[in-house]
Design a protein around this motif. Structure first.
Motif, PDB file in Angstrom:
ATOM      1  N   PRO A  98      83.165  95.172 -37.487  1.00 32.28           N
ATOM      2  CA  PRO A  98      84.057  96.335 -37.536  1.00 32.28           C
ATOM      3  C   PRO A  98      83.437  97.502 -36.769  1.00 32.28           C
ATOM      4  N   PRO A  99      84.245  98.412 -36.275  1.00 32.28           N
ATOM      5  CA  PRO A  99      83.702  99.555 -35.522  1.00 32.28           C
ATOM      6  C   PRO A  99      82.951 100.506 -36.444  1.00 32.28           C
ATOM      7  N   PRO A 100      82.052 101.312 -35.886  1.00 30.65           N
ATOM      8  CA  PRO A 100      81.359 102.314 -36.701  1.00 30.65           C
ATOM      9  C   PRO A 100      82.363 103.296 -37.303  1.00 30.65           C
TER      10      PRO A 100
ATOM     11  N   LEU B 105      71.130  80.957 -40.128  1.00 27.77           N
ATOM     12  CA  LEU B 105      70.595  81.894 -39.152  1.00 27.77           C
ATOM     13  C   LEU B 105      71.667  82.888 -38.753  1.00 27.77           C
ATOM     14  N   LEU B 106      71.271  84.138 -38.604  1.00 28.80           N
ATOM     15  CA  LEU B 106      72.149  85.205 -38.135  1.00 28.80           C
ATOM     16  C   LEU B 106      71.573  85.755 -36.839  1.00 28.80           C
ATOM     17  N   VAL B 107      72.422  85.929 -35.824  1.00 27.65           N
ATOM     18  CA  VAL B 107      71.981  86.476 -34.552  1.00 27.65           C
ATOM     19  C   VAL B 107      73.056  87.430 -34.029  1.00 27.65           C
ATOM     20  N   GLY B 108      72.630  88.519 -33.434  1.00 30.50           N
ATOM     21  CA  GLY B 108      73.546  89.466 -32.820  1.00 30.50           C
ATOM     22  C   GLY B 108      73.483  89.358 -31.312  1.00 30.50           C
ATOM     23  N   VAL B 109      74.613  89.601 -30.666  1.00 30.26           N
ATOM     24  CA  VAL B 109      74.703  89.501 -29.207  1.00 30.26           C
ATOM     25  C   VAL B 109      75.120  90.854 -28.649  1.00 30.26           C
ATOM     26  N   GLU B 110      74.197  91.494 -27.906  1.00 32.21           N
ATOM     27  CA  GLU B 110      74.473  92.731 -27.177  1.00 32.21           C
ATOM     28  C   GLU B 110      75.078  93.807 -28.091  1.00 32.21           C
ATOM     29  N   LEU B 111      74.397  94.080 -29.185  1.00 30.89           N
ATOM     30  CA  LEU B 111      74.830  95.134 -30.109  1.00 30.89           C
ATOM     31  C   LEU B 111      74.097  96.429 -29.766  1.00 30.89           C
TER      32      LEU B 111
ATOM     33  N   ASP C  45      66.863  85.921 -39.694  1.00 30.23           N
ATOM     34  CA  ASP C  45      67.441  86.846 -38.723  1.00 30.23           C
ATOM     35  C   ASP C  45      66.800  86.579 -37.361  1.00 30.23           C
ATOM     36  N   ALA C  46      67.616  86.267 -36.379  1.00 25.60           N
ATOM     37  CA  ALA C  46      67.117  86.016 -35.025  1.00 25.60           C
ATOM     38  C   ALA C  46      67.180  87.256 -34.160  1.00 25.60           C
ATOM     39  N   GLY C  47      67.511  88.405 -34.736  1.00 26.23           N
ATOM     40  CA  GLY C  47      67.501  89.648 -33.976  1.00 26.23           C
ATOM     41  C   GLY C  47      68.733  89.802 -33.106  1.00 26.23           C
ATOM     42  N   ILE C  48      68.612  90.634 -32.091  1.00 25.98           N
ATOM     43  CA  ILE C  48      69.706  90.936 -31.169  1.00 25.98           C
ATOM     44  C   ILE C  48      69.311  90.442 -29.779  1.00 25.98           C
TER      45      ILE C  48
ATOM     46  N   PRO D  15      73.423 100.071 -38.039  1.00 25.78           N
ATOM     47  CA  PRO D  15      72.151  99.531 -38.537  1.00 25.78           C
ATOM     48  C   PRO D  15      72.154  98.010 -38.472  1.00 25.78           C
ATOM     49  N   TRP D  16      71.017  97.475 -38.091  1.00 22.60           N
ATOM     50  CA  TRP D  16      70.915  96.007 -37.973  1.00 22.60           C
ATOM     51  C   TRP D  16      69.499  95.576 -38.297  1.00 22.60           C
ATOM     52  N   PRO D  17      69.281  94.518 -38.994  1.00 24.05           N
ATOM     53  CA  PRO D  17      70.296  93.596 -39.527  1.00 24.05           C
ATOM     54  C   PRO D  17      70.843  94.105 -40.856  1.00 24.05           C
ATOM     55  N   PRO D  18      71.979  93.550 -41.303  1.00 27.82           N
ATOM     56  CA  PRO D  18      72.480  93.892 -42.634  1.00 27.82           C
ATOM     57  C   PRO D  18      71.589  93.245 -43.701  1.00 27.82           C
ATOM     58  N   ALA D  19      71.826  93.638 -44.935  1.00 32.17           N
ATOM     59  CA  ALA D  19      71.073  93.031 -46.037  1.00 32.17           C
ATOM     60  C   ALA D  19      71.431  91.558 -46.129  1.00 32.17           C
ATOM     61  N   LEU D  20      70.411  90.703 -46.030  1.00 30.74           N
ATOM     62  CA  LEU D  20      70.638  89.270 -46.005  1.00 30.74           C
ATOM     63  C   LEU D  20      70.170  88.612 -47.293  1.00 30.74           C
TER      64      LEU D  20
END
Length: 463
Positions: free
Chosen positions: A423-425, A342-348, A364-367, A353-358
């Motif tokens: 990494p930063p944009p 599982l991949l999850v983002g926190v406060e992005l 994907d659990a979203g943000i 772009p999200w999510p990356p290619a998985l």
């Protein structure tokens, strides 16, 4: 948080649950969102869920470790009292007979051997009859020493919680009574052994003395006290021998042996045997009552937990038919079954772009942006924990306590967890000091982390 210590016994679980209730009653409710979630996921009846919640909180707040230290302190206190009882009994034996240079006054010796014992026994019986929950002075002393030797502020609620829990089944009298009678049994047995050793190696003459009482009084008293020991085979002095012992020192080995047997028999029958029988009685009542121990769900503290741990909707079950159409869910679903990745983002933010290619097989659990999303995902992960979890964080933000607490909760819902510091944009630089703060905070949490995309690890479970 999964407990690292061995699973506590049923008695310890009830004890810790009561200690948590007392702590919340005096200091206010604890932060228990994760504990409640895990208790609900564990299922079972309300009492089981309350226990599961309390055990998780006790492990998190160090109360489980404090209980182990309290037990160690209790063991040291009991060992000290056992040594004291052993030495005190031997001292009673020496004091009763002396060094053999002077004749032994049999009733002074008997009073020194049994006087304090009989006073203590009477106090215990009165406390049992009128106070209703007597543990004896020695039992209370042991409990007090146990708390002192624990030397842990977190153990402050353990002794009161133990007493409250035991008093509901009226077990304090039997548990502490067993300790008290056991210590007295050891002391009197030590005195008996000391008497045997002294009488076997020294010669003692016995007499009785009085100014106010007549010889008939001592004859009757001696015969009365010796009646029960005589049933067990101990010598009972004849009236003539008793009278002679009050007038002059009786000569002869036979007289000394009769008085010695009488003194040993009285100590055994009126000292050792009552304590032995009472200790066995307390032990039997303790074991029977301990098996009946349970939480008192009528207490206000437990009633307040009922709705949080066993909601009405859960207790009632499904009442309405399923709708014909279900709204489309957001992209924050967890795997349907335990295991997987599982991949999850926190406060992005929206700058990337999200999510990356998985790869296939990775969900994907979203943000997670708000409290509701966090709680919904945590509930799902608690029910179906993934084998591998990646938490993506933006290191341009400060690692605040709320975010770090969320990372800890998420990591405890997965088999293995890594934090991906994105990494930063393009065109933006990453602050090395803030990145260092992230790394330091994640190391304190014990979470693996890195700036490279760990998608290969998420897919295969290894780098």
């Amino acid at each position: 948080m999964s407990p690292a210590s061995p699973s506590p016994s049923r008695f310890d679980r009830l004890w810790l649950t009561e200690a948590i209730r007392l702590r919340e009653e005096h200091a206010g409710p604890l932060e228990d969102a994760e504990a409640n979630r895990r208790a609900r996921a564990a299922g079972g009846d309300l009492a089981g869920r309350i226990e599961a919640r309390a055990l998780w909180l006790a492990e998190r707040d160090g109360l489980t470790a404090a209980l182990q230290r309290w037990r160690q302190g209790a063991g040291l206190a009991l060992l000290g009292l056992l040594l004291l009882a052993l030495l005190s009994g031997a001292s009673l034996g020496f004091a009763a007979l002396g060094d053999g240079q002077r004749p032994v006054n049999v009733f002074w010796a008997l009073g020194s051997l049994l006087g304090l014992h009989l006073l203590s026994l009477g106090g215990w019986a009165l406390g049992l009859a009128f106070a209703g929950d007597s543990g004896g002075t020695l039992g209370r002393l042991w409990l007090w020493l146990s708390a002192k030797l624990a030397r842990d502020a977190r153990a402050a609620q353990l002794a009161p919680a133990l007493l409250l829990m035991l008093q509901r089944q009226r077990l304090a009298r039997w548990g502490l009574g067993f300790v008290a009678h056991g210590l007295w049994l050891l002391a009197l047995s030590s005195a008996l052994v000391c008497l045997l050793a002294l009488m076997a190696t020294r010669r003692y003459d016995f007499l009785w003395e009085t100014t106010l009482l007549g010889a008939d009084t001592f004859v009757a008293l001696t015969r009365t006290l010796g009646a029960l020991p005589a049933l067990l085979g101990f010598d009972l002095p004849a009236p003539g021998l008793i009278r002679a012992s009050g007038n002059a020192l009786p000569g002869g080995e036979a007289a000394r042996q009769v008085w010695a047997g009488w003194l040993l028999g009285v100590l055994l029958v009126y000292g050792v045997l009552p304590r032995l029988l009472l200790a066995l009685l307390c032990l039997c009542r303790w074991r029977r009552g301990r098996a009946r121990l349970a939480l008192d769900l009528s207490l206000p503290g437990y009633r307040l937990l009922a709705e949080r741990l066993q909601p009405s909707s859960e207790r009632l079950g499904v009442r309405d038919p399923a709708p014909t159409a279900v709204p489309k869910a957001q992209v924050d679903t967890a795997p349907a079954a335990a295991g997987g990745a599982l991949l999850v983002g926190v406060e992005l933010d929206d700058s990337r772009p999200w999510p990356p290619a998985l790869p296939e097989g990775i969900a994907d659990a979203g943000i997670l942006d708000d409290r509701e999303q966090r709680q919904r995902l945590l509930e799902r992960l608690t029910r179906c924990p993934p084998a591998h979890l990646i938490i993506a964080c933006d290191p341009r933000r400060s690692p605040d306590r709320g975010t770090l607490a969320l990372l800890g909760e998420l990591s405890r819902c997965a088999g293995q967890t890594r934090v991906w510091l994105l990494p930063p944009p393009p065109g933006e630089a990453l602050d090395d000091a803030r990145l260092g703060d992230w790394r330091e905070a994640l190391e304190r949490l014990g979470l693996a982390h890195g700036t490279d995309a760990p998608l290969a690890w998420l897919e295969t479970g290894h780098d």
